[in-house]
Design a protein around this motif. Structure first.
Motif, mmCIF file in Angstrom:
data_model
loop_
_atom_site.group_PDB
_atom_site.id
_atom_site.type_symbol
_atom_site.label_atom_id
_atom_site.label_comp_id
_atom_site.label_asym_id
_atom_site.label_seq_id
_atom_site.Cartn_x
_atom_site.Cartn_y
_atom_site.Cartn_z
ATOM 1 N N UNK A 61 0.836 -1.202 0.000
ATOM 2 C CA UNK A 61 0.000 0.000 0.000
ATOM 3 C C UNK A 61 0.868 1.248 0.000
ATOM 4 N N UNK A 62 0.594 2.205 -0.907
ATOM 5 C CA UNK A 62 1.379 3.443 -0.888
ATOM 6 C C UNK A 62 1.045 4.307 0.319
ATOM 7 N N UNK A 63 2.026 5.131 0.717
ATOM 8 C CA UNK A 63 1.896 5.979 1.905
ATOM 9 C C UNK A 63 0.628 6.844 1.894
ATOM 10 N N UNK A 64 0.271 7.376 0.730
ATOM 11 C CA UNK A 64 -0.905 8.257 0.670
ATOM 12 C C UNK A 64 -2.189 7.529 1.013
ATOM 13 N N UNK A 65 -2.266 6.250 0.620
ATOM 14 C CA UNK A 65 -3.457 5.472 0.962
ATOM 15 C C UNK A 65 -3.452 5.085 2.434
ATOM 16 N N UNK A 66 -2.265 4.855 2.971
ATOM 17 C CA UNK A 66 -2.177 4.571 4.408
ATOM 18 C C UNK A 66 -2.659 5.792 5.179
ATOM 19 N N UNK A 67 -2.326 6.968 4.660
ATOM 20 C CA UNK A 67 -2.794 8.197 5.310
ATOM 21 C C UNK A 67 -4.321 8.269 5.331
ATOM 22 N N UNK A 68 -4.963 7.875 4.231
ATOM 23 C CA UNK A 68 -6.430 7.854 4.218
ATOM 24 C C UNK A 68 -6.967 7.023 5.381
ATOM 25 N N UNK A 69 -6.363 5.859 5.550
ATOM 26 C CA UNK A 69 -6.787 4.964 6.632
ATOM 27 C C UNK A 69 -6.608 5.636 7.997
ATOM 28 N N UNK A 70 -5.462 6.282 8.191
ATOM 29 C CA UNK A 70 -5.197 6.970 9.469
ATOM 30 C C UNK A 70 -6.234 8.066 9.704
ATOM 31 N N UNK A 71 -6.571 8.785 8.620
ATOM 32 C CA UNK A 71 -7.589 9.832 8.735
ATOM 33 C C UNK A 71 -8.931 9.222 9.146
ATOM 34 N N UNK A 72 -9.272 8.089 8.524
ATOM 35 C CA UNK A 72 -10.527 7.413 8.885
ATOM 36 C C UNK A 72 -10.524 7.034 10.362
ATOM 37 N N UNK A 73 -9.375 6.563 10.848
ATOM 38 C CA UNK A 73 -9.286 6.181 12.257
ATOM 39 C C UNK A 73 -9.607 7.369 13.151
ATOM 40 N N UNK A 74 -9.112 8.558 12.744
ATOM 41 C CA UNK A 74 -9.376 9.765 13.546
ATOM 42 C C UNK A 74 -10.842 10.159 13.516
ATOM 43 N N UNK A 75 -11.527 9.779 12.411
ATOM 44 C CA UNK A 75 -12.926 10.199 12.267
ATOM 45 C C UNK A 75 -13.903 9.338 13.064
ATOM 46 N N UNK A 76 -13.409 8.232 13.608
ATOM 47 C CA UNK A 76 -14.261 7.422 14.486
ATOM 48 C C UNK A 76 -15.193 6.450 13.773
ATOM 49 N N UNK A 77 -16.238 6.035 14.491
ATOM 50 C CA UNK A 77 -17.118 4.941 14.061
ATOM 51 C C UNK A 77 -17.788 5.162 12.702
ATOM 52 N N UNK A 78 -17.922 6.410 12.275
ATOM 53 C CA UNK A 78 -18.571 6.690 10.986
ATOM 54 C C UNK A 78 -17.822 6.054 9.811
ATOM 55 N N UNK A 79 -16.532 5.749 10.010
ATOM 56 C CA UNK A 79 -15.719 5.210 8.909
ATOM 57 C C UNK A 79 -15.419 3.718 9.061
ATOM 58 N N UNK A 80 -16.138 3.045 9.952
ATOM 59 C CA UNK A 80 -15.868 1.618 10.190
ATOM 60 C C UNK A 80 -16.003 0.803 8.905
ATOM 61 N N UNK A 81 -17.046 1.111 8.128
ATOM 62 C CA UNK A 81 -17.269 0.357 6.896
ATOM 63 C C UNK A 81 -16.100 0.530 5.917
ATOM 64 N N UNK A 82 -15.648 1.770 5.726
ATOM 65 C CA UNK A 82 -14.518 2.024 4.835
ATOM 66 C C UNK A 82 -13.294 1.216 5.272
ATOM 67 N N UNK A 83 -13.049 1.238 6.571
ATOM 68 C CA UNK A 83 -11.861 0.548 7.080
ATOM 69 C C UNK A 83 -11.977 -0.966 6.903
ATOM 70 N N UNK A 84 -13.163 -1.484 7.131
ATOM 71 C CA UNK A 84 -13.384 -2.916 6.905
ATOM 72 C C UNK A 84 -13.160 -3.251 5.426
#
Lengths: 140, 140
Positions: A61-84
């Motif tokens: 995974x490229x760094x920029x996509x890993x950043x998306x994931x980290x951002x989702x983590x900060x956004x909380x439960x609303x992004x659970x589906x994306x992370x899954x």
DNA sequence: ATAATCCTTAGAGTTAACTCTAGGTCAAGC
DNA sequence: GCTTGACCTAGAGTTAACTCTAAGGATTAT
């Protein structure tokens, strides 16, 4: 709570301090806190997060996509589906990589045998002979 | 003998013509012959060689090292040992890569389950609860 | 208190592997 | 015979992921 310096974390994760600072610059570790004088203080959970980052990196995974994931983590439960979904997709790409590596391995093993035979014969011609030999009956 | 243009080869191997010219520039395919006007004429054996190059690339070998191998091939039987050793080493690194991918896969599968549980609960807190629950008996 | 060894930032440099552009040449079809 | 599209080279540009430098501040050991 015990904390670690960037140098200690680098040593533990087999990274350079440059790399960790680069990850920070790229927004991969926004949760790492600082001392009054601005020095990074890594908690155990931060080291665990870096391990997940290393895992995602190892999955290609490229760094920029890993950043998306980290951002989702900060956004909380609303992004659970994306992370899954993201991890399920990662799973699929890693499976594909494994399949490709197995193919690669097959070719390499074949080449190992090819060169072993050639070494024993002292010449690579041993493999060219095969085709010549196969053509003899037709030329009789 | 039938030959193929760079465009045909690119399509067959899923490469761009730029990439193949780049490989040529880097000395990976010195055996490809040219027409009088300088156009590359790829033989079947050249395509086979490109497949081996792709295999080495897939094993993580940098272009410069692949070039060493190509040079050895041009030097003939005197380099059989080097070539055998190289493929044996490749085999070891691919095995190591497979082992790392398996580890990566374990973490990813764990994360898939983590997020599945969280999604079902509607919150990531379900995982934080575990530790709190575990601490209750001691606090009674 | 002073040297050594950490830590900080901003920003420049590196490397690998492409990827493309500019300015041509060549071969096939109409 | 002329257009179209594929081919050619040299060399510039791109991208990702570091990797390092310069200039300075903080901490620890003697």
């Amino acid at each position: 709570m015990k904390t670690y310096s960037i140098g200690e974390v680098a040593k533990e994760l087999n990274l350079t301090v440059y790399t960790i600072r680069y990850y920070d610059k790229e927004g991969l570790i926004p949760f790492v806190e600082r001392s009054e004088s601005g020095i990074r203080l890594f908690k155990e959970s931060d080291i665990a997060a870096l391990n997940v980052i290393e895992c995602l990196k190892a999955s290609g995974m490229p760094i920029k996509e890993i950043k998306n994931f980290i951002d989702w983590c900060s956004e909380g439960d609303a992004t659970l589906q994306q992370r899954y979904d993201m991890f399920m997709e990662r799973k699929a790409t890693v499976e594909a990589q494994m399949a490709e590596l197995r193919k690669t391995m097959e070719v390499i093993e074949h080449k190992c045998m090819y060169y072993q035979t050639a070494l024993e014969a002292g010449t690579e011609d041993i493999h060219k002979q095969k085709n010549i030999a196969a053509s003899i009956p037709a030329s009789r």
